[in-house]
Design a protein around this motif. Structure first.
Motif, mmCIF file in Angstrom:
data_model
loop_
_atom_site.group_PDB
_atom_site.id
_atom_site.type_symbol
_atom_site.label_atom_id
_atom_site.label_comp_id
_atom_site.label_asym_id
_atom_site.label_seq_id
_atom_site.Cartn_x
_atom_site.Cartn_y
_atom_site.Cartn_z
ATOM 1 N N PHE A 154 -0.033 17.971 -25.120
ATOM 2 C CA PHE A 154 -0.857 16.779 -26.007
ATOM 3 C C PHE A 154 0.190 15.689 -26.234
ATOM 4 C CE2 PHE A 154 1.457 20.079 -28.587
ATOM 5 C CZ PHE A 154 2.149 19.444 -29.516
ATOM 6 N N HIS A 155 -0.519 14.701 -26.943
ATOM 7 C CA HIS A 155 0.168 13.491 -27.226
ATOM 8 C C HIS A 155 0.502 13.295 -28.575
ATOM 9 C CE1 HIS A 155 -0.015 11.321 -23.451
ATOM 10 N NE2 HIS A 155 -1.390 12.152 -23.092
ATOM 11 N N PRO A 156 1.581 13.756 -29.113
ATOM 12 C CA PRO A 156 1.980 13.819 -30.510
ATOM 13 C C PRO A 156 2.220 12.278 -31.077
ATOM 14 C CG PRO A 156 3.845 14.372 -29.240
ATOM 15 C CD PRO A 156 2.477 14.642 -28.152
ATOM 16 N N GLU A 157 2.100 11.483 -29.906
ATOM 17 C CA GLU A 157 2.379 10.012 -30.306
ATOM 18 C C GLU A 157 1.067 8.914 -30.656
ATOM 19 O OE1 GLU A 157 1.751 9.548 -25.842
ATOM 20 O OE2 GLU A 157 2.294 10.957 -27.527
ATOM 21 N N TYR A 158 0.230 9.746 -30.283
ATOM 22 C CA TYR A 158 -1.227 8.962 -30.390
ATOM 23 C C TYR A 158 -1.777 8.942 -31.796
ATOM 24 C CZ TYR A 158 -2.653 9.002 -25.525
ATOM 25 O OH TYR A 158 -2.958 8.863 -23.831
ATOM 26 N N THR A 159 -2.407 7.696 -32.264
ATOM 27 C CA THR A 159 -2.822 7.668 -33.473
ATOM 28 C C THR A 159 -4.416 7.717 -33.176
ATOM 29 O OG1 THR A 159 -2.953 5.275 -33.089
ATOM 30 C CG2 THR A 159 -1.185 6.005 -34.258
ATOM 31 N N VAL A 160 -5.171 7.586 -34.217
ATOM 32 C CA VAL A 160 -6.596 7.710 -34.092
ATOM 33 C C VAL A 160 -7.210 6.585 -33.379
ATOM 34 C CG1 VAL A 160 -8.756 7.417 -35.495
ATOM 35 C CG2 VAL A 160 -7.281 9.079 -35.965
ATOM 36 N N PRO A 161 -6.717 5.332 -33.760
ATOM 37 C CA PRO A 161 -7.145 4.219 -32.893
ATOM 38 C C PRO A 161 -6.882 4.267 -31.113
ATOM 39 C CG PRO A 161 -6.120 3.297 -34.764
ATOM 40 C CD PRO A 161 -5.964 4.872 -34.634
ATOM 41 N N VAL A 162 -5.644 4.745 -31.037
ATOM 42 C CA VAL A 162 -5.464 5.084 -29.734
ATOM 43 C C VAL A 162 -6.113 6.002 -28.813
ATOM 44 C CG1 VAL A 162 -3.588 5.952 -28.016
ATOM 45 C CG2 VAL A 162 -2.989 4.297 -29.941
ATOM 46 N N MET A 163 -6.652 7.130 -29.726
ATOM 47 C CA MET A 163 -7.374 8.133 -28.904
ATOM 48 C C MET A 163 -8.922 7.558 -28.896
ATOM 49 S SD MET A 163 -7.356 11.432 -27.976
ATOM 50 C CE MET A 163 -8.257 10.866 -26.689
ATOM 51 N N LYS A 164 -9.245 7.048 -29.897
ATOM 52 C CA LYS A 164 -10.565 6.382 -29.713
ATOM 53 C C LYS A 164 -10.803 5.354 -28.456
ATOM 54 C CE LYS A 164 -12.329 7.082 -34.387
ATOM 55 N NZ LYS A 164 -12.869 6.553 -35.683
ATOM 56 N N GLU A 165 -9.863 4.564 -28.408
ATOM 57 C CA GLU A 165 -9.579 3.564 -27.318
ATOM 58 C C GLU A 165 -9.756 4.247 -25.686
ATOM 59 O OE1 GLU A 165 -8.742 0.028 -26.315
ATOM 60 O OE2 GLU A 165 -9.529 -0.140 -28.327
ATOM 61 N N TYR A 166 -8.942 5.479 -25.771
ATOM 62 C CA TYR A 166 -8.915 5.996 -24.500
ATOM 63 C C TYR A 166 -10.603 6.586 -24.340
ATOM 64 C CZ TYR A 166 -4.522 6.008 -22.424
ATOM 65 O OH TYR A 166 -3.227 5.326 -21.855
ATOM 66 N N ILE A 167 -10.936 7.197 -25.097
ATOM 67 C CA ILE A 167 -12.161 7.887 -25.123
ATOM 68 C C ILE A 167 -13.292 6.808 -24.514
ATOM 69 C CG2 ILE A 167 -14.397 9.014 -26.138
ATOM 70 C CD1 ILE A 167 -12.361 10.336 -27.937
ATOM 71 N N ALA A 168 -13.519 5.599 -25.191
ATOM 72 C CA ALA A 168 -14.228 4.648 -24.864
ATOM 73 C C ALA A 168 -13.611 3.926 -23.660
ATOM 74 C CB ALA A 168 -13.957 3.411 -26.055
ATOM 75 N N ALA A 169 -12.637 3.987 -23.264
ATOM 76 C CA ALA A 169 -11.891 3.275 -21.856
ATOM 77 C C ALA A 169 -12.444 4.218 -20.792
ATOM 78 C CB ALA A 169 -10.636 2.893 -21.975
ATOM 79 N N GLU A 170 -12.508 5.671 -20.883
ATOM 80 C CA GLU A 170 -13.048 6.414 -19.879
ATOM 81 C C GLU A 170 -14.142 6.511 -19.630
ATOM 82 O OE1 GLU A 170 -10.529 8.571 -18.032
ATOM 83 O OE2 GLU A 170 -9.086 7.074 -18.630
ATOM 84 N N GLY A 171 -15.109 6.059 -20.411
ATOM 85 C CA GLY A 171 -16.440 5.843 -20.327
ATOM 86 C C GLY A 171 -16.863 7.512 -20.475
ATOM 87 N N GLU A 172 -16.483 8.214 -21.112
ATOM 88 C CA GLU A 172 -16.840 9.615 -21.154
ATOM 89 C C GLU A 172 -18.137 9.944 -21.468
ATOM 90 O OE1 GLU A 172 -17.083 13.629 -20.952
ATOM 91 O OE2 GLU A 172 -15.067 12.724 -20.825
ATOM 92 N N HIS A 173 -18.906 10.563 -20.695
ATOM 93 C CA HIS A 173 -20.425 10.810 -21.026
ATOM 94 C C HIS A 173 -20.710 11.536 -22.502
ATOM 95 C CE1 HIS A 173 -19.549 14.642 -19.557
ATOM 96 N NE2 HIS A 173 -20.458 15.219 -20.077
ATOM 97 N N ARG A 174 -19.600 11.954 -22.944
ATOM 98 C CA ARG A 174 -19.647 12.856 -24.250
ATOM 99 C C ARG A 174 -19.079 12.004 -25.340
ATOM 100 N NH1 ARG A 174 -16.934 17.326 -25.016
ATOM 101 N NH2 ARG A 174 -15.766 16.775 -22.989
ATOM 102 N N SER A 175 -19.097 10.775 -25.236
ATOM 103 C CA SER A 175 -18.178 9.680 -26.032
ATOM 104 C C SER A 175 -18.421 9.685 -27.517
ATOM 105 C CB SER A 175 -18.064 8.415 -25.488
ATOM 106 O OG SER A 175 -19.333 7.839 -25.638
#
Length: 233
Positions: free
Chosen positions: A184-205
């Motif tokens: 897991f990513h202990p360094e991630y913040t909420v904004p970082v995690m949200k950026e990754y979900i959006a950037a990945e184009g995840e269908h369950r975003s």
């Protein structure tokens, strides 16, 4: 003077760098409270790896690459890791770094048979994890941010699993007395995690974004590691 070295094994999306910083920035922010001098080594850009004698601790970041691609800079880190273990230099691999540690010591790394894991998930400590110094102050079950396709599929001989969840039975492990990996990513913040979900184009975003939350216990892992590194300063 010894330093806490952050080995930068890649870079995030350009838009994310501009808005929120990069892998090394997030790690450095999380360990800043230790007061240790920090050095970033951008091996992805060709910077040389430090000698173990120059390190009071080493953290290897995540990456958008895959360990099994065997890229030259990645193979170089993998070959360097055993020297840190032999010198008892505290080591923490995060995501990609976790997988590199596993393979460097003889474990198996490959694509997780359940596919990609992304978002804020629950992770549980094993019995060994409950007593491990890296997880001091962390509850038996905690939330953590994650995004990965590959995993440590088989632990190195003698390594101890410290954390798991239904997607990944090796979400953290320890090798020897002072080398750890966390998927897991202990360094991630909420904004970082949200950026990754959006950037990945995840269908369950929509669903995944709704589940993102603060992960203070996962972040405690970095504080604990910095405390361990301070003992070697």
């Amino acid at each position: 003077m010894k330093k806490l070295h952050i080995i930068k094994a890649g870079t995030t999306y350009a838009s994310t760098v501009q808005a929120l910083g990069d892998f090394d920035d997030w790690i450095a922010a999380a360990v800043a409270c230790s007061g240790l001098p920090v050095a970033v080594v951008d091996v992805f850009a060709g910077a040389p790896l430090p000698s173990p004698e120059a390190c009071c601790g080493v953290l290897v970041s995540g990456s958008h690459a895959m360990v099994t691609d065997n890229l030259p800079w990645s193979v170089a880190i993998e070959a360097w890791i055993p020297s840190l273990i032999e010198s008892a230099t505290p080591f923490l691999g995060i995501c990609y770094g976790h997988q590199l540690l596993g393979r460097a010591l003889g474990g198996q790394v490959g694509y997780n048979p359940l596919g990609r894991e992304i978002g804020t998930v629950l992770v549980s400590l094993t019995e060994d994890g409950l007593s491990d110094m890296l997880f001091r102050g962390v509850g038996a079950t905690f939330h953590a941010h994650t995004i990965h396709e590959q995993s440590v599929l088989e632990l190195p001989q003698g390594a101890v699993a410290l954390a798991r969840n239904p997607h990944d039975p090796v979400h953290a492990f320890r090798a020897g007395s002072c080398a750890w990996g966390v998927q897991f990513h202990p360094e991630y913040t909420v904004p970082v995690m949200k950026e990754y979900i959006a950037a990945e184009g995840e269908h369950r975003s929509g669903e995944l974004l709704g589940q993102v939350r603060e992960t203070p216990e996962a972040r405690q892992v970095l504080t604990n590691f910095a405390s361990i590194a301070r003992l070697h300063f």
